[in-house]
Design a protein around this motif. Structure first.
Motif, PDB file in Angstrom:
ATOM      1  N   MET A   1       2.310  23.513 -73.788  1.00  0.00           N
ATOM      2  CA  MET A   1       2.706  24.138 -72.525  1.00  0.00           C
ATOM      3  C   MET A   1       3.575  23.193 -71.692  1.00  0.00           C
ATOM      4  SD  MET A   1       0.391  25.399 -69.321  1.00  0.00           S
ATOM      5  CE  MET A   1       0.246  23.702 -68.773  1.00  0.00           C
ATOM      6  N   THR A   2       3.231  21.934 -71.670  1.00  0.00           N
ATOM      7  CA  THR A   2       3.974  20.969 -70.849  1.00  0.00           C
ATOM      8  C   THR A   2       5.206  20.436 -71.552  1.00  0.00           C
ATOM      9  OG1 THR A   2       2.533  19.186 -71.671  1.00  0.00           O
ATOM     10  CG2 THR A   2       1.904  20.253 -69.596  1.00  0.00           C
ATOM     11  N   THR A   3       5.457  20.897 -72.770  1.00  0.00           N
ATOM     12  CA  THR A   3       6.621  20.484 -73.578  1.00  0.00           C
ATOM     13  C   THR A   3       6.662  18.980 -73.814  1.00  0.00           C
ATOM     14  OG1 THR A   3       8.155  20.227 -71.707  1.00  0.00           O
ATOM     15  CG2 THR A   3       7.952  22.439 -72.672  1.00  0.00           C
ATOM     16  N   VAL A   4       5.487  18.345 -73.777  1.00  0.00           N
ATOM     17  CA  VAL A   4       5.444  16.907 -74.064  1.00  0.00           C
ATOM     18  C   VAL A   4       5.740  16.670 -75.543  1.00  0.00           C
ATOM     19  CG1 VAL A   4       3.971  14.871 -74.121  1.00  0.00           C
ATOM     20  CG2 VAL A   4       3.881  16.425 -72.156  1.00  0.00           C
ATOM     21  N   GLY A   5       5.069  17.454 -76.421  1.00  0.00           N
ATOM     22  CA  GLY A   5       5.372  17.404 -77.842  1.00  0.00           C
ATOM     23  C   GLY A   5       5.047  16.088 -78.520  1.00  0.00           C
ATOM     24  N   TYR A   6       3.795  15.643 -78.427  1.00  0.00           N
ATOM     25  CA  TYR A   6       3.407  14.406 -79.109  1.00  0.00           C
ATOM     26  C   TYR A   6       3.513  14.530 -80.640  1.00  0.00           C
ATOM     27  CZ  TYR A   6       1.611  12.491 -74.741  1.00  0.00           C
ATOM     28  OH  TYR A   6       1.508  12.010 -73.472  1.00  0.00           O
ATOM     29  N   GLY A   7       3.287  15.727 -81.170  1.00  0.00           N
ATOM     30  CA  GLY A   7       3.359  15.930 -82.613  1.00  0.00           C
ATOM     31  C   GLY A   7       2.095  15.564 -83.355  1.00  0.00           C
ATOM     32  N   ASP A   8       1.050  15.156 -82.626  1.00  0.00           N
ATOM     33  CA  ASP A   8      -0.204  14.800 -83.308  1.00  0.00           C
ATOM     34  C   ASP A   8      -0.980  16.037 -83.741  1.00  0.00           C
ATOM     35  OD1 ASP A   8      -0.591  15.493 -80.676  1.00  0.00           O
ATOM     36  OD2 ASP A   8      -2.387  14.241 -80.434  1.00  0.00           O
ATOM     37  N   LYS A   9      -0.700  17.185 -83.131  1.00  0.00           N
ATOM     38  CA  LYS A   9      -1.343  18.447 -83.517  1.00  0.00           C
ATOM     39  C   LYS A   9      -0.238  19.484 -83.720  1.00  0.00           C
ATOM     40  CE  LYS A   9      -5.412  16.650 -82.494  1.00  0.00           C
ATOM     41  NZ  LYS A   9      -6.367  16.256 -83.542  1.00  0.00           N
ATOM     42  N   SER A  10      -0.142  20.046 -84.885  1.00  0.00           N
ATOM     43  CA  SER A  10       0.858  21.078 -85.143  1.00  0.00           C
ATOM     44  C   SER A  10       0.333  22.051 -86.187  1.00  0.00           C
ATOM     45  CB  SER A  10       2.174  20.460 -85.619  1.00  0.00           C
ATOM     46  OG  SER A  10       1.973  19.728 -86.818  1.00  0.00           O
ATOM     47  N   PRO A  11       0.604  23.345 -86.026  1.00  0.00           N
ATOM     48  CA  PRO A  11       0.095  24.352 -86.966  1.00  0.00           C
ATOM     49  C   PRO A  11       0.853  24.316 -88.300  1.00  0.00           C
ATOM     50  CG  PRO A  11       1.468  25.391 -85.324  1.00  0.00           C
ATOM     51  CD  PRO A  11       1.358  23.959 -84.911  1.00  0.00           C
ATOM     52  N   VAL A  12       0.133  24.675 -89.365  1.00  0.00           N
ATOM     53  CA  VAL A  12       0.765  24.740 -90.700  1.00  0.00           C
ATOM     54  C   VAL A  12       0.643  26.132 -91.296  1.00  0.00           C
ATOM     55  CG1 VAL A  12       0.400  22.282 -91.159  1.00  0.00           C
ATOM     56  CG2 VAL A  12      -1.364  23.939 -91.836  1.00  0.00           C
ATOM     57  N   THR A  13      -0.258  26.939 -90.806  1.00  0.00           N
ATOM     58  CA  THR A  13      -0.434  28.298 -91.337  1.00  0.00           C
ATOM     59  C   THR A  13       0.547  29.236 -90.656  1.00  0.00           C
ATOM     60  OG1 THR A  13      -2.084  28.937 -89.700  1.00  0.00           O
ATOM     61  CG2 THR A  13      -2.884  27.837 -91.696  1.00  0.00           C
ATOM     62  N   PRO A  14       0.924  30.323 -91.342  1.00  0.00           N
ATOM     63  CA  PRO A  14       1.831  31.308 -90.715  1.00  0.00           C
ATOM     64  C   PRO A  14       1.261  31.890 -89.427  1.00  0.00           C
ATOM     65  CG  PRO A  14       1.744  31.652 -93.074  1.00  0.00           C
ATOM     66  CD  PRO A  14       0.689  30.629 -92.771  1.00  0.00           C
ATOM     67  N   ILE A  15      -0.020  32.213 -89.449  1.00  0.00           N
ATOM     68  CA  ILE A  15      -0.643  32.789 -88.239  1.00  0.00           C
ATOM     69  C   ILE A  15      -0.640  31.761 -87.109  1.00  0.00           C
ATOM     70  CG2 ILE A  15      -2.773  33.707 -87.247  1.00  0.00           C
ATOM     71  CD1 ILE A  15      -3.426  34.888 -89.956  1.00  0.00           C
TER      72      ILE A  15
END
Length: 362
Positions: free
Chosen positions: A193-207
């Protein structure tokens, strides 16, 4: 006896009438000069106050002395403790006049005669001063602000929970099982939401990625709405603390001095308020946070705030509720106002009075 001619009779009649009128006028003038006038006064600095038991000072005293240089009246002061008592004494003719700064009002004109005004004033508002940080924090941490934050946290939790449901089986390294996994989802939701984008958590599934995409666009809208909501809350809170008209006083605890023109004004507009006997009592109530606003004459409020250190946290608003005109007062149908009015006009334009005002700015 021989009768006098008609024209001679008329001449003698005119002479005796004129002589009688002149003697009557002379008696009236002599009586005005010889009489010792009783002048009612009450403590009302900076207009009337005492430095000791026998010495009177103030703007009203000095202006009266200027006027009386030309009027030449013998007088004595009669001191009153209460404003209403002084007004009643003048109305009943127990004293000949009062030189206190009495405001001309419609109600008072029913019982008193007024001279021409000698001072123009304002009905002002005194409030407790607030620090900039105190005002800012009070505005920020309002009910509207906390409601907006609570709603945002709830939405963050919902999208974090959905992401955790979608990723918990195929992406266990980033979205763990149990309570810790819920925390991972909440963290991802907040970072996205804050567009910080650390990249430590990111989805891999299509859903998960579909949920993430929806959340990214929705978060932009939410951030914009939150910013607008906070700005609106600050503005509403600030406006709610301002007095722009007499009717705005209904939102505050107000106090004024009894039997004053300020009290008449508040009664006229049906503004709930408390009344006290002296302006010092009103300022003490404000200092102790028992009321929020003191309504009274600006010069008198300004004098007390300037000359008493205990009121250093109280300030006068630059706004005012009405214009006031101070005059001398007399019993009903008095002749003294017509005698003094021309002198008052002359003295108001005199250099002496201007020097007094410049050197005694209240």
């Amino acid at each position: 006896m021989r009768e006098l001619p008609l024209w001679m009779t008329a001449v003698f009649a005119f002479f005796f009438a004129f002589n009688a009128f002149a003697r009557a006028d002379s008696v009236e003038v002599d009586a005005r000069v010889d009489k010792k006038y009783r002048i009612g006064i009450k403590q009302a600095p900076p207009f009337v106050y005492t430095s000791d038991v026998n010495t009177m000072h103030g703007l009203s005293i000095e202006f009266w002395e200027l006027v009386n240089r030309d009027a030449g009246l013998a007088y004595e002061y009669v001191v009153f403790e209460d404003l209403s008592e002084m007004l009643d004494a003048v109305s009943r003719g127990e004293v000949d006049m009062s030189i206190n700064p009495v405001t001309i009002t419609e109600q008072r004109m029913k019982d008193l005669d007024f001279s021409l005004p000698f001072f123009i004033s304002e009905t002002a508002m005194a409030q407790k001063s607030k620090s900039t940080w105190g005002t800012f924090l009070g505005n920020v941490f309002s009910a509207d602000f906390f409601r907006a934050v609570a709603a945002l946290i709830a939405i963050l939790f919902v999208f974090g929970f959905l992401m955790w449901l979608a990723e918990r089986r195929r992406n266990k390294s980033q979205f763990s099982n149990g309570i810790k996994g819920l925390g991972d989802g909440f963290w991802w939701s907040a970072v996205t939401m804050t567009t910080v984008g650390y990249g430590d958590k990111s989805p891999v599934t299509p859903i998960g990625r579909f949920i993430g995409l929806i959340w990214m666009f929705l978060a932009i809208i939410l951030i914009s709405s939150l910013t607008a909501g906070i700005a609106s809350a600050l503005t509403v809170q600030r406006l709610g603390n301002e007095v722009n008209s007499i009717r705005d006083l209904n939102k505050f605890k107000v106090v004024t001095v009894e039997n004053s023109s300020s009290a008449e004004l508040l009664d006229l507009y049906q503004v709930p308020h408390q009344k006290v006997d002296r302006v010092e009592e009103a300022l003490d109530l404000l200092k102790n946070d028992e009321v929020e606003i003191v309504i009274y004459d600006r010069p008198i409020l300004q004098y007390h705030l300037k000359n008493n250190d205990k009121y250093e946290d109280i300030s006068l608003s630059s706004k005012y509720l009405k214009t006031d005109y101070y005059s001398f007062i007399f019993p009903p149908d008095s002749k003294y106002d017509s005698i003094l009015d021309p002198i008052i006009v002359r003295k108001l334009k005199s250099p002496e009075w201007n020097f007094v005002l410049e050197g005694r700015d209240p």
